[in-house]
Structure formats: C-alpha cells, structure tokens
Design a protein around this motif. Structure first.
Motif, PDB file in Angstrom:
ATOM      1  N   LEU A 109       0.831  -1.214   0.000  1.00 49.57           N
ATOM      2  CA  LEU A 109       0.000   0.000   0.000  1.00 49.57           C
ATOM      3  C   LEU A 109       0.859   1.256   0.000  1.00 49.57           C
ATOM      4  O   LEU A 109       0.534   2.247  -0.669  1.00 49.57           O
ATOM      5  CB  LEU A 109      -0.944  -0.005   1.204  1.00 49.57           C
ATOM      6  N   TRP A 110       1.962   1.226   0.742  1.00 49.26           N
ATOM      7  CA  TRP A 110       2.879   2.370   0.792  1.00 49.26           C
ATOM      8  C   TRP A 110       3.484   2.614  -0.590  1.00 49.26           C
ATOM      9  O   TRP A 110       3.636   3.753  -1.018  1.00 49.26           O
ATOM     10  CB  TRP A 110       3.954   2.106   1.835  1.00 49.26           C
ATOM     11  N   THR A 111       3.823   1.535  -1.285  1.00 50.78           N
ATOM     12  CA  THR A 111       4.369   1.649  -2.640  1.00 50.78           C
ATOM     13  C   THR A 111       3.343   2.251  -3.593  1.00 50.78           C
ATOM     14  O   THR A 111       3.668   3.148  -4.378  1.00 50.78           O
ATOM     15  CB  THR A 111       4.815   0.267  -3.157  1.00 50.78           C
ATOM     16  N   VAL A 112       2.122   1.760  -3.520  1.00 57.21           N
ATOM     17  CA  VAL A 112       1.057   2.282  -4.395  1.00 57.21           C
ATOM     18  C   VAL A 112       0.830   3.762  -4.122  1.00 57.21           C
ATOM     19  O   VAL A 112       0.696   4.564  -5.057  1.00 57.21           O
ATOM     20  CB  VAL A 112      -0.244   1.470  -4.210  1.00 57.21           C
ATOM     21  N   TRP A 113       0.806   4.153  -2.851  1.00 58.61           N
ATOM     22  CA  TRP A 113       0.605   5.566  -2.523  1.00 58.61           C
ATOM     23  C   TRP A 113       1.779   6.409  -3.037  1.00 58.61           C
ATOM     24  O   TRP A 113       1.583   7.531  -3.506  1.00 58.61           O
ATOM     25  CB  TRP A 113       0.410   5.757  -1.029  1.00 58.61           C
TER      26      TRP A 113
END
Length: 70
Positions: free
Chosen positions: A24-28
C-alpha cells in the motif's frame, strides 16, 4: 495450541501485515509520483519516488524475514 505454533502464527501474521502495508505504501508513492509529474512539482516527484522505493524495501524485507524464519 502450543507455544511454537502460536509464535509461528504470530510471525506469519506480522509478515502478511508488513507485506500488505509495504504494498500500500508503494502504491501511494506511485500515486504521489504521478501527481508530481502531472503538476511538474519537483519535490513531490522526489517524495513519490522515495516513498515507492521505501514501500518496495518494506515488502522485500518482510519476504526475506519470512524466508529466514522458516
């Protein structure tokens, strides 16, 4: 449930949580990067790149930890 099974379950849960959180951190980070590229904002582009890299490192570390504990 004995102690070893409980510890194994807890570590597996930690690995899953870290993998999902890192993803999720990567996507954000990619979303932030895309916004910076659209608006031509240098600091936002840099922030998005480093956030995406950091998320990838979190996922990689979680998977490495998963392999070490098995």
């Amino acid at each position: 449930m004995d102690g070893t099974t409980m510890l194994s379950s807890a570590l597996d849960l930690f690995v899953r949580f870290a993998t999902i959180g890192g993803g999720l951190w990567t996507v954000w980070g990619v979303i932030t990067l895309a916004g910076g590229l659209r608006d031509h904002q240098g600091p936002q582009i840099q922030s998005g790149v480093w956030q995406a890299v950091g998320g990838g490192l979190i996922v990689a570390a979680a998977q490495l930890f998963s392999n070490v504990i098995q």
